[in-house]
Write an enzyme that holds these catalytic residues in place. Structure first.
Site, short mmCIF file in Angstrom:
data_model
loop_
_atom_site.label_atom_id
_atom_site.label_comp_id
_atom_site.label_asym_id
_atom_site.label_seq_id
_atom_site.Cartn_x
_atom_site.Cartn_y
_atom_site.Cartn_z
N ALA A 97 -11.34 0.61 15.76
CA ALA A 97 -11.86 1.11 16.98
C ALA A 97 -13.31 0.35 17.03
O ALA A 97 -13.88 -0.19 16.28
CB ALA A 97 -11.83 2.63 17.14
N ASN A 98 -14.00 0.88 18.18
CA ASN A 98 -15.40 0.52 18.29
C ASN A 98 -16.31 1.48 18.75
O ASN A 98 -15.60 2.68 19.32
CB ASN A 98 -15.52 -0.75 19.06
CG ASN A 98 -15.30 -0.65 20.36
OD1 ASN A 98 -15.68 0.06 21.15
ND2 ASN A 98 -14.15 -1.19 20.77
#
Ligand code: CTP
Ligand code: CA
Length: 223
Positions: free
Chosen positions: A33-34
């Site tokens: 993810a970020n």
């Protein structure tokens, strides 16, 4: 919500907004993810709806709740986001505020990776579709106004100007997300709006204020 439908400068306009991070599975229990919270995209969708637009809000798994009064299309991966965006077109304008993962893990299957005496796992990546570029470079059915974001950590103006050309979008909202600014995941944003006529620095302000100002600019452009 009901009351504002059909009222305001964006009444009768359909606007697509992407927002949030994407999650790219490694296996059924893990993902990449970020740090996008979805706050800026959510604020933009709300501001557009407040001006009377019919908003389709395609969002990855964000920390903040989606706004009221918009059509919410939840997705996990970049590939799902691409499909949801295609399905939501045509639109009068599209704003691509999502922090889309550039890569997905190849061969992510339905079995959990296990520790092994034989060594460490290695992941191989494949490129995700570039949603902004795909929509910007569509012939038929391209929204008349396409707005992208450019989150950069250095040489912001140069990178964002090149990005606008490369993607083929009309406007780029550029910002400096280097850790020292505290913008990524924070409540404020300091952006530069790059259009066909040049670059405008906006003062640092709340993400809601950035959203309101951008929504007004979009309304003026579509008028
Ligand atoms: N974007 C997109 N689909 C992708 C990657 C990015 O729609 N697969 C959009 C983002 O929503 C944003 C813009 O493209 O509006 C720029 O994203 P960014 O990550 O800054 O650009 P990239 O082309 O991926 O370049 P890089 O990450 O290498 O800077
Ligand atoms: Ca990227």
């Amino acid at each position: 919500v009901e009351a504002r439908l059909g009222q305001g400068p964006l009444a009768g306009k359909r606007i697509l907004v992407t927002s949030g991070p994407t999650h790219e599975p490694i296996d059924p229990v893990r993902y990449i993810a970020n740090r996008s919270s979805g706050a800026q995209g959510t604020a933009i969708a709300r501001a557009l709806a407040d001006l009377g637009a019919e908003v389709v809000f395609v969002t990855g798994p964000a920390e903040v709740a989606p706004p009221e009064g918009v059509e919410v299309v939840p997705v996990q991966t970049a590939q799902e986001m691409m499909q949801a965006v295609e399905a939501a077109l045509p639109a009068d304008a599209a704003v691509f505020a999502a922090a889309v993962a550039d890569w997905h893990v190849q061969g992510a299957g339905d079995r959990k990776l296990k520790k092994s005496k034989d060594g460490l796992p290695s992941l191989s990546f494949a490129e995700n579709p570039d949603i902004l570029k795909t929509v910007s470079q569509r012939g038929e059915g391209r929204p008349p106004l396409v707005v992208g974001f450019a989150a950069e950590t250095n040489d912001v103006l140069a990178h964002a100007t090149a990005k606008r050309e490369r993607k083929g979008c009309d406007w780029i909202v550029a910002n400096d997300v280097s850790p020292a600014t505290g913008i990524m995941g924070g409540r404020e944003n300091a952006v530069t709006l790059i259009t066909e006529t040049g670059a405008e620095d906006w003062p640092r302000m709340g993400k809601d204020a950035v959203a309101a100002r951008l929504a007004e600019r979009i309304a003026a452009a579509l008028a």
